[in-house]
Motif scaffolding. Structure first.
Motif, PDB file in Angstrom:
ATOM      1  N   ALA A 104      43.526  41.293  44.407  1.00 57.22           N
ATOM      2  CA  ALA A 104      43.429  40.981  45.828  1.00 57.22           C
ATOM      3  C   ALA A 104      42.014  41.261  46.308  1.00 57.22           C
ATOM      4  N   GLU A 105      41.336  40.207  46.756  1.00 54.08           N
ATOM      5  CA  GLU A 105      39.972  40.341  47.271  1.00 54.08           C
ATOM      6  C   GLU A 105      39.996  40.538  48.780  1.00 54.08           C
ATOM      7  N   SER A 106      38.965  41.178  49.274  1.00 50.74           N
ATOM      8  CA  SER A 106      38.786  41.335  50.709  1.00 50.74           C
ATOM      9  C   SER A 106      37.306  41.537  51.000  1.00 50.74           C
ATOM     10  N   GLY A 107      36.943  41.387  52.260  1.00 48.53           N
ATOM     11  CA  GLY A 107      35.586  41.684  52.678  1.00 48.53           C
ATOM     12  C   GLY A 107      34.713  40.489  52.968  1.00 48.53           C
ATOM     13  N   GLY A 108      35.217  39.294  52.740  1.00 47.14           N
ATOM     14  CA  GLY A 108      34.421  38.115  53.056  1.00 47.14           C
ATOM     15  C   GLY A 108      34.301  37.905  54.549  1.00 47.14           C
ATOM     16  N   TYR A 129      32.736  35.885  40.497  1.00 43.78           N
ATOM     17  CA  TYR A 129      32.259  34.513  40.396  1.00 43.78           C
ATOM     18  C   TYR A 129      32.167  33.953  41.812  1.00 43.78           C
ATOM     19  N   ARG A 130      31.497  32.821  41.938  1.00 46.85           N
ATOM     20  CA  ARG A 130      31.499  32.107  43.210  1.00 46.85           C
ATOM     21  C   ARG A 130      31.460  30.617  42.961  1.00 46.85           C
ATOM     22  N   GLN A 131      31.978  29.909  43.944  1.00 52.16           N
ATOM     23  CA  GLN A 131      31.957  28.451  43.869  1.00 52.16           C
ATOM     24  C   GLN A 131      31.628  27.884  45.234  1.00 52.16           C
ATOM     25  N   TYR A 191      34.127  33.425  46.869  1.00 54.54           N
ATOM     26  CA  TYR A 191      33.894  34.424  45.834  1.00 54.54           C
ATOM     27  C   TYR A 191      35.237  34.848  45.228  1.00 54.54           C
ATOM     28  N   TYR A 192      35.277  34.840  43.905  1.00 50.78           N
ATOM     29  CA  TYR A 192      36.483  35.195  43.162  1.00 50.78           C
ATOM     30  C   TYR A 192      36.216  36.392  42.268  1.00 50.78           C
ATOM     31  N   CYS A 193      37.192  37.268  42.171  1.00 48.77           N
ATOM     32  CA  CYS A 193      37.066  38.317  41.169  1.00 48.77           C
ATOM     33  C   CYS A 193      37.962  37.986  39.985  1.00 48.77           C
ATOM     34  N   SER A 194      37.567  38.499  38.855  1.00 46.71           N
ATOM     35  CA  SER A 194      38.269  38.282  37.598  1.00 46.71           C
ATOM     36  C   SER A 194      38.286  39.590  36.826  1.00 46.71           C
ATOM     37  N   ALA A 195      39.386  39.846  36.149  1.00 49.23           N
ATOM     38  CA  ALA A 195      39.483  41.074  35.364  1.00 49.23           C
ATOM     39  C   ALA A 195      40.185  40.791  34.037  1.00 49.23           C
ATOM     40  N   LEU A 196      39.653  41.373  32.991  1.00 54.13           N
ATOM     41  CA  LEU A 196      40.289  41.298  31.670  1.00 54.13           C
ATOM     42  C   LEU A 196      41.200  42.506  31.534  1.00 54.13           C
ATOM     43  N   ILE A 197      42.501  42.255  31.516  1.00 54.03           N
ATOM     44  CA  ILE A 197      43.498  43.325  31.632  1.00 54.03           C
ATOM     45  C   ILE A 197      44.467  43.272  30.469  1.00 54.03           C
ATOM     46  N   ARG A 198      44.764  44.460  29.964  1.00 47.62           N
ATOM     47  CA  ARG A 198      45.826  44.624  28.963  1.00 47.62           C
ATOM     48  C   ARG A 198      47.011  45.270  29.671  1.00 47.62           C
ATOM     49  N   ARG A 199      48.185  44.639  29.596  1.00 50.08           N
ATOM     50  CA  ARG A 199      49.341  45.111  30.356  1.00 50.08           C
ATOM     51  C   ARG A 199      50.076  46.248  29.665  1.00 50.08           C
ATOM     52  N   ASN A 200      49.985  46.334  28.348  1.00 50.63           N
ATOM     53  CA  ASN A 200      50.532  47.475  27.626  1.00 50.63           C
ATOM     54  C   ASN A 200      49.740  47.633  26.339  1.00 50.63           C
ATOM     55  N   SER A 201      50.054  48.659  25.588  1.00 52.28           N
ATOM     56  CA  SER A 201      49.243  48.995  24.417  1.00 52.28           C
ATOM     57  C   SER A 201      49.330  47.948  23.312  1.00 52.28           C
ATOM     58  N   TYR A 208      42.756  37.649  34.484  1.00 53.75           N
ATOM     59  CA  TYR A 208      43.433  37.464  35.761  1.00 53.75           C
ATOM     60  C   TYR A 208      42.403  37.180  36.847  1.00 53.75           C
ATOM     61  N   TRP A 209      42.850  36.398  37.847  1.00 57.80           N
ATOM     62  CA  TRP A 209      41.939  35.971  38.925  1.00 57.80           C
ATOM     63  C   TRP A 209      42.546  36.261  40.286  1.00 57.80           C
ATOM     64  N   GLY A 210      41.669  36.556  41.233  1.00 55.53           N
ATOM     65  CA  GLY A 210      42.088  36.674  42.604  1.00 55.53           C
ATOM     66  C   GLY A 210      42.124  35.311  43.271  1.00 55.53           C
ATOM     67  N   GLN A 211      42.528  35.304  44.539  1.00 55.01           N
ATOM     68  CA  GLN A 211      42.695  34.048  45.271  1.00 55.01           C
ATOM     69  C   GLN A 211      41.399  33.567  45.908  1.00 55.01           C
ATOM     70  N   GLY A 212      40.404  34.425  45.935  1.00 53.77           N
ATOM     71  CA  GLY A 212      39.112  34.045  46.498  1.00 53.77           C
ATOM     72  C   GLY A 212      38.960  34.490  47.937  1.00 53.77           C
ATOM     73  N   THR A 213      37.715  34.759  48.310  1.00 50.70           N
ATOM     74  CA  THR A 213      37.399  35.112  49.685  1.00 50.70           C
ATOM     75  C   THR A 213      36.133  34.373  50.092  1.00 50.70           C
ATOM     76  N   GLN A 214      36.141  33.809  51.285  1.00 54.05           N
ATOM     77  CA  GLN A 214      35.036  32.975  51.748  1.00 54.05           C
ATOM     78  C   GLN A 214      33.891  33.848  52.274  1.00 54.05           C
ATOM     79  N   VAL A 215      32.704  33.550  51.817  1.00 55.03           N
ATOM     80  CA  VAL A 215      31.479  34.150  52.359  1.00 55.03           C
ATOM     81  C   VAL A 215      30.620  33.023  52.914  1.00 55.03           C
ATOM     82  N   THR A 216      30.264  33.134  54.184  1.00 52.61           N
ATOM     83  CA  THR A 216      29.436  32.125  54.827  1.00 52.61           C
ATOM     84  C   THR A 216      28.219  32.816  55.422  1.00 52.61           C
ATOM     85  N   VAL A 217      27.037  32.337  55.030  1.00 56.09           N
ATOM     86  CA  VAL A 217      25.784  32.905  55.517  1.00 56.09           C
ATOM     87  C   VAL A 217      25.091  31.852  56.379  1.00 56.09           C
ATOM     88  N   SER A 218      24.900  32.171  57.629  1.00 58.17           N
ATOM     89  CA  SER A 218      24.263  31.227  58.549  1.00 58.17           C
ATOM     90  C   SER A 218      22.755  31.463  58.585  1.00 58.17           C
TER      91      SER A 218
END
Length: 121
Positions: free
Chosen positions: A5-9, A37-39, A93-103, A110-120
């Motif tokens: 879960a991303e936040s802060g955009g 990442y960003r797109q 902006y998207y975050c991504s994490a390489l996660i192991r769920r168990n041993s 895994y990817w987040g849903q993205g958060t918009q950053v706009t610079v005027s």
């Protein structure tokens, strides 16, 4: 299930700062690399910053010296401090994490849903 879960955009003027957060939750055994990442519209998704196993970091040339990636392993959270923002930093902006769920499981990306950053300007 694992979620990011991303936040802060938001909207900021050129020269300003924003701090993005991305928290991983769910069934997590370990987290390897965490990345931002960003797109931008009409462009391919690009790697902005990465925090890899062992704590090393790397950045895209376009943000080096302005952006800082950091992690709080106790909170399974990665941050992206963005300073001296430019209009060309505008993107989702998207975050991504390489996660192991168990041993025994393989590492999955895994990817987040993205958060918009706009610079005027």
């Amino acid at each position: 299930q694992v979620q990011l879960a991303e936040s802060g955009g938001g909207l900021v003027q050129a020269g300003g700062s924003l701090r993005l957060s991305c928290a991983a939750s769910g069934r997590i055994f370990s987290i390897d690399a965490m990345r931002w990442y960003r797109q931008a519209p009409g462009k391919q998704r690009e790697l902005v910053a990465a925090d890899t196993t062992g704590g090393s970091t790397n950045y895209a040339d376009s943000v080096r010296g302005r952006f800082t990636i950091s992690r709080d392993n106790a909170k399974n959270t990665v941050y992206l401090q963005m300073n001296s923002l430019k209009p060309e930093d505008t993107a989702v902006y998207y975050c991504s994490a390489l996660i192991r769920r168990n041993s025994l499981s393989a590492i999955a990306d895994y990817w987040g849903q993205g958060t918009q950053v706009t610079v005027s300007s």
